[in-house]
Design a protein around this motif. Structure first.
Motif, PDB file in Angstrom:
ATOM      1  N   UNK A  43      34.599  85.405  66.498  1.00  0.00           N
ATOM      2  CA  UNK A  43      34.682  86.630  65.704  1.00  0.00           C
ATOM      3  C   UNK A  43      34.615  87.861  66.614  1.00  0.00           C
ATOM      4  N   UNK A  44      33.753  87.813  67.638  1.00  0.00           N
ATOM      5  CA  UNK A  44      33.655  88.921  68.602  1.00  0.00           C
ATOM      6  C   UNK A  44      34.963  89.073  69.374  1.00  0.00           C
ATOM      7  N   UNK A  45      35.514  87.954  69.836  1.00  0.00           N
ATOM      8  CA  UNK A  45      36.737  87.997  70.637  1.00  0.00           C
ATOM      9  C   UNK A  45      37.949  88.407  69.814  1.00  0.00           C
ATOM     10  N   UNK A  46      37.880  88.137  68.531  1.00  0.00           N
ATOM     11  CA  UNK A  46      38.969  88.504  67.624  1.00  0.00           C
ATOM     12  C   UNK A  46      39.191  90.015  67.673  1.00  0.00           C
ATOM     13  N   UNK A  47      38.094  90.762  67.801  1.00  0.00           N
ATOM     14  CA  UNK A  47      38.188  92.226  67.858  1.00  0.00           C
ATOM     15  C   UNK A  47      38.907  92.683  69.124  1.00  0.00           C
ATOM     16  N   UNK A  48      38.838  91.894  70.177  1.00  0.00           N
ATOM     17  CA  UNK A  48      39.524  92.245  71.428  1.00  0.00           C
ATOM     18  C   UNK A  48      40.869  91.527  71.546  1.00  0.00           C
ATOM     19  N   UNK A  49      41.312  90.932  70.464  1.00  0.00           N
ATOM     20  CA  UNK A  49      42.570  90.176  70.434  1.00  0.00           C
ATOM     21  C   UNK A  49      42.574  89.068  71.488  1.00  0.00           C
ATOM     22  N   UNK A  50      41.404  88.466  71.710  1.00  0.00           N
ATOM     23  CA  UNK A  50      41.292  87.427  72.742  1.00  0.00           C
ATOM     24  C   UNK A  50      40.920  86.073  72.136  1.00  0.00           C
ATOM     25  N   UNK A  71      35.071  77.079  56.750  1.00  0.00           N
ATOM     26  CA  UNK A  71      34.800  77.949  55.600  1.00  0.00           C
ATOM     27  C   UNK A  71      34.386  79.345  56.067  1.00  0.00           C
ATOM     28  N   UNK A  72      33.593  79.403  57.137  1.00  0.00           N
ATOM     29  CA  UNK A  72      33.118  80.685  57.666  1.00  0.00           C
ATOM     30  C   UNK A  72      34.267  81.494  58.274  1.00  0.00           C
ATOM     31  N   UNK A  73      35.340  80.813  58.686  1.00  0.00           N
ATOM     32  CA  UNK A  73      36.500  81.517  59.255  1.00  0.00           C
ATOM     33  C   UNK A  73      37.429  82.071  58.173  1.00  0.00           C
ATOM     34  N   UNK A  74      37.245  81.643  56.936  1.00  0.00           N
ATOM     35  CA  UNK A  74      38.152  82.030  55.846  1.00  0.00           C
ATOM     36  C   UNK A  74      38.438  83.536  55.766  1.00  0.00           C
ATOM     37  N   UNK A  75      37.428  84.402  55.913  1.00  0.00           N
ATOM     38  CA  UNK A  75      37.726  85.847  55.817  1.00  0.00           C
ATOM     39  C   UNK A  75      38.666  86.354  56.915  1.00  0.00           C
ATOM     40  N   UNK A  76      38.775  85.605  58.005  1.00  0.00           N
ATOM     41  CA  UNK A  76      39.597  86.049  59.141  1.00  0.00           C
ATOM     42  C   UNK A  76      40.932  85.303  59.214  1.00  0.00           C
ATOM     43  N   UNK A  77      41.162  84.446  58.219  1.00  0.00           N
ATOM     44  CA  UNK A  77      42.313  83.553  58.281  1.00  0.00           C
ATOM     45  C   UNK A  77      43.635  84.276  58.529  1.00  0.00           C
ATOM     46  N   UNK A  78      43.885  85.355  57.802  1.00  0.00           N
ATOM     47  CA  UNK A  78      45.169  86.057  57.956  1.00  0.00           C
ATOM     48  C   UNK A  78      45.370  86.587  59.368  1.00  0.00           C
ATOM     49  N   UNK A  79      44.300  87.079  59.974  1.00  0.00           N
ATOM     50  CA  UNK A  79      44.389  87.587  61.351  1.00  0.00           C
ATOM     51  C   UNK A  79      44.647  86.461  62.344  1.00  0.00           C
ATOM     52  N   UNK A  80      44.105  85.282  62.050  1.00  0.00           N
ATOM     53  CA  UNK A  80      44.163  84.169  62.999  1.00  0.00           C
ATOM     54  C   UNK A  80      45.395  83.281  62.856  1.00  0.00           C
ATOM     55  N   UNK A  81      45.990  83.268  61.666  1.00  0.00           N
ATOM     56  CA  UNK A  81      47.142  82.391  61.431  1.00  0.00           C
ATOM     57  C   UNK A  81      48.247  82.636  62.454  1.00  0.00           C
ATOM     58  N   UNK A 104      43.061  73.659  54.663  1.00  0.00           N
ATOM     59  CA  UNK A 104      42.831  74.792  55.558  1.00  0.00           C
ATOM     60  C   UNK A 104      44.105  75.117  56.330  1.00  0.00           C
ATOM     61  N   UNK A 105      44.622  76.317  56.126  1.00  0.00           N
ATOM     62  CA  UNK A 105      45.863  76.709  56.799  1.00  0.00           C
ATOM     63  C   UNK A 105      45.722  76.779  58.318  1.00  0.00           C
ATOM     64  N   UNK A 106      44.501  77.039  58.795  1.00  0.00           N
ATOM     65  CA  UNK A 106      44.299  77.152  60.241  1.00  0.00           C
ATOM     66  C   UNK A 106      44.281  75.800  60.948  1.00  0.00           C
ATOM     67  N   UNK A 107      44.095  74.722  60.169  1.00  0.00           N
ATOM     68  CA  UNK A 107      44.024  73.387  60.772  1.00  0.00           C
ATOM     69  C   UNK A 107      45.438  72.870  61.046  1.00  0.00           C
ATOM     70  N   UNK A 108      45.702  72.640  62.328  1.00  0.00           N
ATOM     71  CA  UNK A 108      47.038  72.186  62.744  1.00  0.00           C
ATOM     72  C   UNK A 108      47.130  70.663  62.786  1.00  0.00           C
ATOM     73  N   UNK A 109      45.975  69.995  62.815  1.00  0.00           N
ATOM     74  CA  UNK A 109      46.012  68.544  62.857  1.00  0.00           C
ATOM     75  C   UNK A 109      44.629  67.932  62.918  1.00  0.00           C
ATOM     76  N   UNK A 110      44.594  66.624  62.688  1.00  0.00           N
ATOM     77  CA  UNK A 110      43.349  65.870  62.724  1.00  0.00           C
ATOM     78  C   UNK A 110      43.538  64.757  63.757  1.00  0.00           C
ATOM     79  N   UNK A 111      42.632  64.704  64.716  1.00  0.00           N
ATOM     80  CA  UNK A 111      42.754  63.752  65.817  1.00  0.00           C
ATOM     81  C   UNK A 111      41.546  62.834  65.829  1.00  0.00           C
ATOM     82  N   UNK A 112      41.817  61.544  65.951  1.00  0.00           N
ATOM     83  CA  UNK A 112      40.708  60.600  66.035  1.00  0.00           C
ATOM     84  C   UNK A 112      40.188  60.547  67.458  1.00  0.00           C
ATOM     85  N   UNK A 113      38.874  60.613  67.585  1.00  0.00           N
ATOM     86  CA  UNK A 113      38.233  60.534  68.905  1.00  0.00           C
ATOM     87  C   UNK A 113      38.317  59.114  69.427  1.00  0.00           C
TER      88      UNK A 113
END
Length: 131
Positions: A43-50, A71-81, A104-113
């Motif tokens: 969230x801090x780095x988001x402000x610096x576009x990093x 869930x906690x990232x939801x408010x920032x989803x549009x900025x992060x997509x 979750x739109x931000x999730x690009x995939x699910x990987x098994x460890x």
């Protein structure tokens, strides 16, 4: 390519980080054993576009698990997509995890460890195609 690795397992972090470096995936890897700490940093780095281009996120962690992190990232989803791609790392084979990850739109995939070289190369080429 800036990468976050969020996992409460020391060995898991070490092995994944070594693999990412060996594959030339990223030379800027930030590791977090706490999802809450990763969230605050993101969230801090988001402000610096990093923001990180890629986040490898473990689901099962104490205090804040992977789902709570998302869930906690939801408010920032549009900025992060399109800028931040989250890959869930799980040792679970539950189909419900895969289905839930699609909500979750931000999730690009699910990987098994454990993640392997082939998966890292596939993610890398997927991201290259987007640029």
């Amino acid at each position: 390519m800036k990468t976050y690795l969020i996992d409460d397992d020391d060995l898991g972090i070490y092995l994944t980080e070594q693999l990412l470096r060996a594959e030339g995936f990223s030379n800027a890897i930030c590791t977090f054993q706490s999802a809450r700490e990763a969230l605050e940093t993101l969230v801090k780095e988001k402000e610096n576009a990093a923001v990180p281009e890629v986040v490898f996120l473990d689901l099962n962690m104490p205090m804040m698990n992977g789902w709570q992190f998302l869930d906690a990232l939801a408010p920032y989803e549009q900025e992060l997509l399109g800028r931040c791609h989250i890959y869930i790392l799980t040792s679970s084979l539950a189909l419900s995890d895969l289905e839930k990850s699609r909500e979750y739109d931000l999730v690009a995939g699910l990987i098994h460890k454990p993640i392997d070289s082939e998966e890292i190369r596939a993610i890398h080429s997927q991201l290259q195609d987007e640029h």
